[in-house]
Design a protein around this motif. Structure first.
Motif, PDB file in Angstrom:
ATOM      1  N   ILE A 271      65.867  57.149  91.452  1.00 26.33           N
ATOM      2  CA  ILE A 271      65.941  56.153  92.532  1.00 26.33           C
ATOM      3  C   ILE A 271      67.115  55.200  92.331  1.00 26.33           C
ATOM      4  O   ILE A 271      67.920  54.989  93.246  1.00 26.33           O
ATOM      5  CB  ILE A 271      64.626  55.351  92.620  1.00 26.33           C
ATOM      6  CG1 ILE A 271      63.467  56.266  93.017  1.00 26.33           C
ATOM      7  CG2 ILE A 271      64.751  54.222  93.649  1.00 26.33           C
ATOM      8  CD1 ILE A 271      62.104  55.590  92.947  1.00 26.33           C
ATOM      9  N   MET A 272      67.192  54.630  91.122  1.00 32.33           N
ATOM     10  CA  MET A 272      68.132  53.535  90.898  1.00 32.33           C
ATOM     11  C   MET A 272      69.551  53.980  90.531  1.00 32.33           C
ATOM     12  O   MET A 272      70.517  53.294  90.854  1.00 32.33           O
ATOM     13  CB  MET A 272      67.589  52.613  89.801  1.00 32.33           C
ATOM     14  CG  MET A 272      66.289  51.938  90.182  1.00 32.33           C
ATOM     15  SD  MET A 272      66.470  50.959  91.698  1.00 32.33           S
ATOM     16  CE  MET A 272      64.792  50.375  91.937  1.00 32.33           C
ATOM     17  N   THR A 273      69.665  55.121  89.829  1.00 40.58           N
ATOM     18  CA  THR A 273      70.983  55.547  89.373  1.00 40.58           C
ATOM     19  C   THR A 273      71.581  56.661  90.230  1.00 40.58           C
ATOM     20  O   THR A 273      72.792  56.718  90.420  1.00 40.58           O
ATOM     21  CB  THR A 273      70.918  56.006  87.904  1.00 40.58           C
ATOM     22  OG1 THR A 273      70.358  54.953  87.119  1.00 40.58           O
ATOM     23  CG2 THR A 273      72.293  56.351  87.352  1.00 40.58           C
ATOM     24  N   TYR A 274      70.712  57.540  90.738  1.00 34.69           N
ATOM     25  CA  TYR A 274      71.216  58.665  91.530  1.00 34.69           C
ATOM     26  C   TYR A 274      71.217  58.381  93.034  1.00 34.69           C
ATOM     27  O   TYR A 274      72.227  58.581  93.713  1.00 34.69           O
ATOM     28  CB  TYR A 274      70.388  59.919  91.241  1.00 34.69           C
ATOM     29  CG  TYR A 274      70.849  61.133  92.032  1.00 34.69           C
ATOM     30  CD1 TYR A 274      72.001  61.819  91.662  1.00 34.69           C
ATOM     31  CD2 TYR A 274      70.132  61.561  93.155  1.00 34.69           C
ATOM     32  CE1 TYR A 274      72.429  62.927  92.391  1.00 34.69           C
ATOM     33  CE2 TYR A 274      70.549  62.668  93.890  1.00 34.69           C
ATOM     34  CZ  TYR A 274      71.701  63.341  93.505  1.00 34.69           C
ATOM     35  OH  TYR A 274      72.120  64.432  94.237  1.00 34.69           O
ATOM     36  N   MET A 275      70.086  57.893  93.569  1.00 34.07           N
ATOM     37  CA  MET A 275      69.975  57.700  95.012  1.00 34.07           C
ATOM     38  C   MET A 275      70.621  56.406  95.506  1.00 34.07           C
ATOM     39  O   MET A 275      71.272  56.392  96.559  1.00 34.07           O
ATOM     40  CB  MET A 275      68.497  57.714  95.425  1.00 34.07           C
ATOM     41  CG  MET A 275      67.841  59.075  95.327  1.00 34.07           C
ATOM     42  SD  MET A 275      68.570  60.328  96.424  1.00 34.07           S
ATOM     43  CE  MET A 275      68.134  59.657  98.040  1.00 34.07           C
ATOM     44  N   ALA A 276      70.436  55.299  94.787  1.00 42.96           N
ATOM     45  CA  ALA A 276      70.933  54.001  95.254  1.00 42.96           C
ATOM     46  C   ALA A 276      72.431  53.997  95.559  1.00 42.96           C
ATOM     47  O   ALA A 276      72.856  53.419  96.573  1.00 42.96           O
ATOM     48  CB  ALA A 276      70.579  52.905  94.255  1.00 42.96           C
ATOM     49  N   PRO A 277      73.285  54.623  94.714  1.00 42.90           N
ATOM     50  CA  PRO A 277      74.719  54.638  95.036  1.00 42.90           C
ATOM     51  C   PRO A 277      75.047  55.306  96.367  1.00 42.90           C
ATOM     52  O   PRO A 277      76.070  54.992  96.979  1.00 42.90           O
ATOM     53  CB  PRO A 277      75.335  55.421  93.867  1.00 42.90           C
ATOM     54  CG  PRO A 277      74.393  55.206  92.731  1.00 42.90           C
ATOM     55  CD  PRO A 277      73.044  55.191  93.370  1.00 42.90           C
ATOM     56  N   LYS A 278      74.193  56.212  96.818  1.00 45.22           N
ATOM     57  CA  LYS A 278      74.417  56.863  98.098  1.00 45.22           C
ATOM     58  C   LYS A 278      74.217  55.891  99.265  1.00 45.22           C
ATOM     59  O   LYS A 278      74.612  56.176 100.401  1.00 45.22           O
ATOM     60  CB  LYS A 278      73.467  58.061  98.247  1.00 45.22           C
ATOM     61  CG  LYS A 278      73.668  59.160  97.198  1.00 45.22           C
ATOM     62  CD  LYS A 278      72.692  60.296  97.409  1.00 45.22           C
ATOM     63  CE  LYS A 278      72.829  61.347  96.315  1.00 45.22           C
ATOM     64  NZ  LYS A 278      74.148  62.011  96.302  1.00 45.22           N
ATOM     65  N   TYR A 279      73.585  54.758  98.961  1.00 43.27           N
ATOM     66  CA  TYR A 279      73.359  53.720  99.973  1.00 43.27           C
ATOM     67  C   TYR A 279      74.082  52.435  99.562  1.00 43.27           C
ATOM     68  O   TYR A 279      73.556  51.331  99.719  1.00 43.27           O
ATOM     69  CB  TYR A 279      71.859  53.480 100.140  1.00 43.27           C
ATOM     70  CG  TYR A 279      71.131  54.697 100.662  1.00 43.27           C
ATOM     71  CD1 TYR A 279      70.916  54.876 102.021  1.00 43.27           C
ATOM     72  CD2 TYR A 279      70.697  55.701  99.780  1.00 43.27           C
ATOM     73  CE1 TYR A 279      70.266  56.018 102.502  1.00 43.27           C
ATOM     74  CE2 TYR A 279      70.056  56.833 100.254  1.00 43.27           C
ATOM     75  CZ  TYR A 279      69.844  56.987 101.610  1.00 43.27           C
ATOM     76  OH  TYR A 279      69.214  58.115 102.087  1.00 43.27           O
ATOM     77  N   ALA A 280      75.289  52.607  98.991  1.00 40.79           N
ATOM     78  CA  ALA A 280      76.147  51.496  98.568  1.00 40.79           C
ATOM     79  C   ALA A 280      75.440  50.577  97.572  1.00 40.79           C
ATOM     80  O   ALA A 280      75.623  49.366  97.597  1.00 40.79           O
ATOM     81  CB  ALA A 280      76.625  50.701  99.788  1.00 40.79           C
ATOM     82  N   GLN A 281      74.586  51.184  96.726  1.00 39.68           N
ATOM     83  CA  GLN A 281      73.836  50.439  95.708  1.00 39.68           C
ATOM     84  C   GLN A 281      72.949  49.359  96.335  1.00 39.68           C
ATOM     85  O   GLN A 281      72.567  48.384  95.689  1.00 39.68           O
ATOM     86  CB  GLN A 281      74.792  49.799  94.689  1.00 39.68           C
ATOM     87  CG  GLN A 281      74.188  49.598  93.312  1.00 39.68           C
ATOM     88  CD  GLN A 281      73.797  50.908  92.635  1.00 39.68           C
ATOM     89  OE1 GLN A 281      74.577  51.849  92.571  1.00 39.68           O
ATOM     90  NE2 GLN A 281      72.573  50.978  92.131  1.00 39.68           N
ATOM     91  N   ASN A 282      72.600  49.559  97.598  1.00 42.84           N
ATOM     92  CA  ASN A 282      71.757  48.595  98.311  1.00 42.84           C
ATOM     93  C   ASN A 282      70.310  49.071  98.264  1.00 42.84           C
ATOM     94  O   ASN A 282      69.882  49.868  99.107  1.00 42.84           O
ATOM     95  CB  ASN A 282      72.226  48.427  99.759  1.00 42.84           C
ATOM     96  CG  ASN A 282      71.366  47.421 100.520  1.00 42.84           C
ATOM     97  OD1 ASN A 282      70.613  46.647  99.923  1.00 42.84           O
ATOM     98  ND2 ASN A 282      71.482  47.424 101.836  1.00 42.84           N
ATOM     99  N   VAL A 283      69.547  48.592  97.275  1.00 41.61           N
ATOM    100  CA  VAL A 283      68.160  49.023  97.136  1.00 41.61           C
ATOM    101  C   VAL A 283      67.259  48.391  98.190  1.00 41.61           C
ATOM    102  O   VAL A 283      66.065  48.675  98.233  1.00 41.61           O
ATOM    103  CB  VAL A 283      67.617  48.698  95.724  1.00 41.61           C
ATOM    104  CG1 VAL A 283      68.297  49.562  94.678  1.00 41.61           C
ATOM    105  CG2 VAL A 283      67.769  47.223  95.404  1.00 41.61           C
ATOM    106  N   ASN A 284      67.815  47.537  99.029  1.00 40.89           N
ATOM    107  CA  ASN A 284      67.049  46.937 100.126  1.00 40.89           C
ATOM    108  C   ASN A 284      67.239  47.701 101.436  1.00 40.89           C
ATOM    109  O   ASN A 284      66.749  47.262 102.478  1.00 40.89           O
ATOM    110  CB  ASN A 284      67.460  45.475 100.327  1.00 40.89           C
ATOM    111  CG  ASN A 284      67.145  44.612  99.117  1.00 40.89           C
ATOM    112  OD1 ASN A 284      66.246  44.928  98.348  1.00 40.89           O
ATOM    113  ND2 ASN A 284      67.887  43.539  98.940  1.00 40.89           N
TER     114      ASN A 284
END
Length: 323
Positions: free
Chosen positions: A186-199
């Motif tokens: 979630i935090m290292t692989y997927m989040a960067p695909k959304y500009a590191q925006n976990v919100n």
């Protein structure tokens, strides 16, 4: 000082009991597959642990109210266990005792978790409180349906004490990989695909679908693992068993203080685990502003966790704690 039991003597006794039909064994692959039932529910539990983060940071709800809802749901979870356990205990269908509960429970879980993490941020605040709390509660019911099979079905799969540590081994390895790998994913692989925006709501929508698809696949594999053993012959509804009604179970629940304490302990333990995980998410995302570091941290602790698990299971095996 207690003498260590003679391994050869115990082995001989076990072989005699097998010959008499007292023990029935499972293939290793069956145990490995069925252990995925617990991992399937824990895959959903990983997302439930992000409930507070999602509802606060993505949906903009109050931390105090969300915390109250989460606490209430963990207590609710504790009370659903004996109720659904009572229903499961009286179940015996042509599809078996456990397989229907595993499948139905997982379907409920999949639908509710995906729906929960797809609640639109633009809805009114009141609507978001009601809908997220309702979906959370229904997810707990599905979760309990499926988890109630994890312990009970182990005896149907194999009642040989020599095979008990094997289930623990597979279960511990799967879940160590899950909890560490999920955070990294979630935090290292997927989040960067959304500009590191976990919100970003789109991140959680995608993650919920991926995780719950994995949960469903693991459930199917677990069903395959228990398939040949999910019969009355193995889970044994005795012909002369005393008929137990729901009011009897309620009397036990109402008057059995140790059982009440067990429910409280189980509920608060799950709540503490949820709070701890949520605290990690908050610390890395809102204090360190580095969600990718959380994924890296989870990978660091994975190897020692697996090592400790392996050593613990081997110790239990060699010291005959399984007996």
């Amino acid at each position: 000082m207690l003498n260590k039991p003679d391994q050869k003597e115990i082995k001989k006794k076990r072989e005699k009991l097998k010959e008499k039909g007292k023990y029935h064994n499972a293939e290793k692959w069956q145990i490995a597959f069925f252990a995925l039932n617990n991992t399937a529910t824990n895959t959903a539990f990983v997302l439930i642990m992000y409930y507070a983060f999602f509802t606060q940071n993505v949906l903009g709800l109050s931390a105090a109210i969300v915390g109250g809802i989460a606490t209430a749901m963990r207590i609710f979870d504790g009370f659903t266990d004996p109720v659904i356990g009572f229903i499961l205990d009286k179940t015996d269908t042509k599809f078996g005792k456990y397989r229907p509960f595993m499948l139905i429970g997982n379907i409920i879980l999949v639908i509710m978790i995906i729906a929960l993490f797809n609640v639109p941020p633009e809805w009114s605040t009141q609507t978001k409180y009601i809908v997220t709390a309702l979906l959370y509660g229904l997810a707990i019911i599905g979760y309990t349906f499926q988890t109630s099979c994890t312990k009970g079905a182990q005896a149907a799969l194999t009642n040989d004490p020599a095979q008990r540590p094997l289930f623990t081994f597979f279960d511990a390895i799967y879940n160590t990989l899950l909890f560490a790998g999920a955070t990294w994913f979630i935090m290292t692989y997927m989040a960067p695909k959304y500009a590191q925006n976990v919100n970003d709501p789109a991140l959680w929508s995608t993650v919920s679908v991926i995780f719950m698809a994995a949960s469903f696949i693991m459930t199917i594999m677990a069903i395959i693992g228990i398939w040949s053993k999910d019969r009355t012959k193995y889970f044994g509804l005795a012909e002369n068993a005393v008929e137990i009604k729901f009011k009897d179970a309620w009397e036990v629940l109402k008057n059995n203080r140790p059982l009440q304490m067990l429910i409280v302990a189980a509920s608060t333990d799950k709540l503490a685990l949820t709070a701890r995980r949520a605290g990690f998410v908050y610390f890395f995302s809102n204090i360190l502003y580095n969600t990718a570091l959380q994924g890296t941290f989870s990978v660091w602790v994975m190897a020692p966790a697996i090592l400790v698990t392996y050593l613990g299971v081997k110790y239990a095996d060699t010291t005959l704690q399984k007996n």
